[in-house]
Design a protein around this motif. Structure first.
Motif, PDB file in Angstrom:
ATOM      1  N   ASP A 152       0.810  -1.225   0.000  1.00 34.02           N
ATOM      2  CA  ASP A 152       0.000   0.000   0.000  1.00 34.02           C
ATOM      3  C   ASP A 152       0.841   1.272   0.000  1.00 34.02           C
ATOM      4  N   THR A 153       2.098   1.167   0.365  1.00 29.71           N
ATOM      5  CA  THR A 153       2.949   2.366   0.396  1.00 29.71           C
ATOM      6  C   THR A 153       4.060   2.310  -0.662  1.00 29.71           C
ATOM      7  N   PHE A 154       3.968   1.356  -1.557  1.00 27.03           N
ATOM      8  CA  PHE A 154       4.978   1.243  -2.618  1.00 27.03           C
ATOM      9  C   PHE A 154       4.999   2.523  -3.448  1.00 27.03           C
ATOM     10  N   ALA A 155       6.180   2.963  -3.822  1.00 27.95           N
ATOM     11  CA  ALA A 155       6.329   4.267  -4.471  1.00 27.95           C
ATOM     12  C   ALA A 155       5.853   4.284  -5.920  1.00 27.95           C
ATOM     13  N   GLY A 156       5.876   3.140  -6.590  1.00 32.95           N
ATOM     14  CA  GLY A 156       5.496   3.095  -7.999  1.00 32.95           C
ATOM     15  C   GLY A 156       4.076   2.610  -8.192  1.00 32.95           C
ATOM     16  N   PRO A 157       3.651   2.477  -9.458  1.00 32.73           N
ATOM     17  CA  PRO A 157       2.300   1.985  -9.732  1.00 32.73           C
ATOM     18  C   PRO A 157       2.151   0.508  -9.389  1.00 32.73           C
ATOM     19  N   VAL A 158       0.998   0.159  -8.842  1.00 31.66           N
ATOM     20  CA  VAL A 158       0.630  -1.230  -8.574  1.00 31.66           C
ATOM     21  C   VAL A 158      -0.628  -1.520  -9.372  1.00 31.66           C
ATOM     22  N   LEU A 159      -0.548  -2.496 -10.263  1.00 29.16           N
ATOM     23  CA  LEU A 159      -1.646  -2.786 -11.174  1.00 29.16           C
ATOM     24  C   LEU A 159      -2.042  -4.243 -11.030  1.00 29.16           C
ATOM     25  N   HIS A 160      -3.339  -4.503 -10.940  1.00 29.33           N
ATOM     26  CA  HIS A 160      -3.797  -5.895 -11.031  1.00 29.33           C
ATOM     27  C   HIS A 160      -3.932  -6.248 -12.501  1.00 29.33           C
ATOM     28  N   VAL A 161      -3.763  -7.529 -12.820  1.00 27.05           N
ATOM     29  CA  VAL A 161      -3.841  -7.940 -14.220  1.00 27.05           C
ATOM     30  C   VAL A 161      -5.216  -7.630 -14.817  1.00 27.05           C
ATOM     31  N   ALA A 162      -6.232  -7.458 -13.979  1.00 24.39           N
ATOM     32  CA  ALA A 162      -7.554  -7.064 -14.476  1.00 24.39           C
ATOM     33  C   ALA A 162      -7.518  -5.700 -15.152  1.00 24.39           C
ATOM     34  N   ASP A 163      -6.555  -4.868 -14.774  1.00 26.84           N
ATOM     35  CA  ASP A 163      -6.449  -3.519 -15.345  1.00 26.84           C
ATOM     36  C   ASP A 163      -5.313  -3.405 -16.362  1.00 26.84           C
ATOM     37  N   TYR A 164      -4.638  -4.510 -16.623  1.00 23.15           N
ATOM     38  CA  TYR A 164      -3.530  -4.519 -17.585  1.00 23.15           C
ATOM     39  C   TYR A 164      -4.079  -4.717 -18.997  1.00 23.15           C
ATOM     40  N   ARG A 165      -3.562  -3.962 -19.967  1.00 25.60           N
ATOM     41  CA  ARG A 165      -3.988  -4.115 -21.356  1.00 25.60           C
ATOM     42  C   ARG A 165      -2.830  -4.525 -22.267  1.00 25.60           C
ATOM     43  N   SER A 166      -1.693  -3.886 -22.109  1.00 30.90           N
ATOM     44  CA  SER A 166      -0.535  -4.131 -22.973  1.00 30.90           C
ATOM     45  C   SER A 166       0.710  -3.658 -22.242  1.00 30.90           C
ATOM     46  N   PRO A 167       1.921  -3.920 -22.769  1.00 27.67           N
ATOM     47  CA  PRO A 167       3.133  -3.448 -22.101  1.00 27.67           C
ATOM     48  C   PRO A 167       3.143  -1.949 -21.830  1.00 27.67           C
ATOM     49  N   ALA A 168       2.414  -1.182 -22.621  1.00 27.04           N
ATOM     50  CA  ALA A 168       2.339   0.263 -22.384  1.00 27.04           C
ATOM     51  C   ALA A 168       1.655   0.594 -21.058  1.00 27.04           C
ATOM     52  N   SER A 169       0.949  -0.385 -20.487  1.00 22.90           N
ATOM     53  CA  SER A 169       0.260  -0.155 -19.214  1.00 22.90           C
ATOM     54  C   SER A 169       1.223   0.026 -18.054  1.00 22.90           C
ATOM     55  N   LEU A 170       2.467  -0.493 -18.202  1.00 25.48           N
ATOM     56  CA  LEU A 170       3.416  -0.475 -17.094  1.00 25.48           C
ATOM     57  C   LEU A 170       4.706   0.228 -17.499  1.00 25.48           C
ATOM     58  N   PRO A 171       4.985   1.365 -16.913  1.00 27.37           N
ATOM     59  CA  PRO A 171       6.226   2.085 -17.219  1.00 27.37           C
ATOM     60  C   PRO A 171       7.391   1.546 -16.392  1.00 27.37           C
ATOM     61  N   GLY A 172       8.597   1.995 -16.730  1.00 29.60           N
ATOM     62  CA  GLY A 172       9.756   1.706 -15.894  1.00 29.60           C
ATOM     63  C   GLY A 172      10.657   0.628 -16.450  1.00 29.60           C
ATOM     64  N   GLU A 173      11.841   0.537 -15.845  1.00 27.56           N
ATOM     65  CA  GLU A 173      12.870  -0.389 -16.317  1.00 27.56           C
ATOM     66  C   GLU A 173      12.798  -1.755 -15.638  1.00 27.56           C
ATOM     67  N   HIS A 174      12.196  -1.832 -14.461  1.00 26.08           N
ATOM     68  CA  HIS A 174      12.120  -3.109 -13.746  1.00 26.08           C
ATOM     69  C   HIS A 174      10.705  -3.304 -13.227  1.00 26.08           C
TER      70      HIS A 174
END
Length: 377
Positions: A152-174
């Motif tokens: 709940d306090t993680f600094a980056g985005p947390v996405l459930h696969v229900a809200d994932y559409r494509s690799p563009a959904s998740l930014p960042g290097e890791h």
């Protein structure tokens, strides 16, 4: 309000609800299908872009309407959506009633003195009655987010696969993908081979990935399920359904061996922008949870038909608390294929036949007070 004994109300117009309508028409009932969204395709329009069926078209049809085209292909998401909408149109032509934009808010007991039945209240205030109701609303609307330390306090985005559409959904290097099932591995692989991003992908899970060959001896696994009867095998009761293996045509294991993505044991916690493992920590830009779903049945809470965790009190699709209430599309409800296109039709025939007997004065085989079945995961 009088109750029409030939009417059956079905909540949810996805594959399970549509299979229920087909079975109800076969029983001579008048099904009314209540769908919260604007189309009869269930959750399929909201799945990630690259999703395809795990089973070939030959083994992926609902009763009465085979997939057209090459029976050995694996239909993709948008093709399944179009198929479900064709199926719904055919059911309407046969006399089924479909109401879209009809979100069910609550189900209550109803009926004249000496009668049993249900009153279903919609979000717009409309009320419908029937002697039988089938909850076929699935689980996509209730993604499971485990209580991971620091999530709940993680600094980056947390996405459930229900809200994932494509690799563009998740930014960042890791990116860390949490899970070890089909969706977790497929999305981890897709993120890893997205060459434009050049990202690193770690798949974190409590247990190792269990791969199963998709085409043993040159035939799809579902061919062997069909000829051996595995898909029709009633499940023994257990405390929890077994974890599903990852079906692999060779791509996923090969990419793992090549280091395109890596698999690690579950991290102990998230701390700011880092994931902490017993042997160290790493910077993480985003987390994707491929951690499954839970039955989405808030409209049954007032009936006492679900337990404290929201799981239905049912056995093989029939309520243990209310005669006339049935379920479809629960994971491992009756057989290994219960919540799939290929398997829900058989469950629908059984559940609807029992509810038809009840509506017309028969008795359900389910016995109130019997032990609660295993929860869908």
């Amino acid at each position: 309000m009088p109750i029409d004994n030939d009417r059956i109300l079905i909540v949810g117009a996805g594959q399970s609800g549509l299979a229920a309508v087909h079975a109800a028409l076969e029983q001579g009932l008048r099904p009314v299908l209540l769908e919260a969204s604007g189309r009869a395709a269930g959750s399929w329009p909201r799945y990630y872009d690259s999703l395809a069926l795990f089973s070939p078209a030959r083994y992926s049809s609902l009763p009465g309407l085979p997939f057209s085209g090459d029976p050995e292909r694996y239909p993709r998401r948008d093709e399944v959506v179009a198929y479900l909408e064709r199926y719904a149109a055919a059911l309407i032509e046969r006399g089924a009633e479909l109401r879209t934009g009809a979100r069910v808010e609550a189900v209550h007991p109803a009926g004249e003195p000496g009668q049993s039945g249900f009153l279903v209240r919609l979000a717009d205030g409309q009320e419908l009655t029937a002697p039988a109701v089938i909850a076929a609303s699935g689980s996509f609307g209730r993604p499971h987010r485990p209580a991971l330390p620091g999530l709940d306090t993680f600094a980056g985005p947390v996405l459930h696969v229900a809200d994932y559409r494509s690799p563009a959904s998740l930014p960042g290097e890791h990116v860390v993908v949490v899970g070890a099932g089909n969706s977790a591995v497929q999305v981890a692989h897709e993120l890893a081979i997205d060459s434009a991003a050049g990202r690193r992908v770690t798949l974190a899970s409590r247990a190792p990935i269990r791969f199963v060959e998709q085409r043993p001896l040159g035939r799809d696994l579902h061919f062997w399920f069909h000829v051996t009867g595995f898909d029709r095998l009633p499940l023994a009761r257990a405390e929890a359904p077994p974890a599903s293996p990852v079906l692999d045509d060779g791509r996923y294991r090969q990419a793992l061996r090549e280091g395109r993505y890596t698999r690690k044991a579950m991290f102990t916690r998230l701390d700011g922008d880092r994931a902490v493992w017993p042997d160290g920590h790493e910077r993480v830009d985003a987390v994707l949870l491929a951690t499954g779903y839970r039955p989405n049945l808030p409209y049954l809470t007032g009936l006492g038909a679900v337990d404290a965790g929201g799981h239905p009190r049912q056995r093989r699709g029939l309520s243990l608390t209310y005669p006339g209430l049935g379920y479809l599309g629960l994971e491992w409800q009756r057989t290994p294929s219960s919540n799939t296109l290929r398997g829900v039709g058989a469950d629908a025939r059984r559940v609807v036949a029992a509810l038809a007997r009840h509506a017309r004065g028969g008795r359900l085989h389910a016995r109130a007070g019997a032990a609660t079945p295993p929860h869908a995961r």
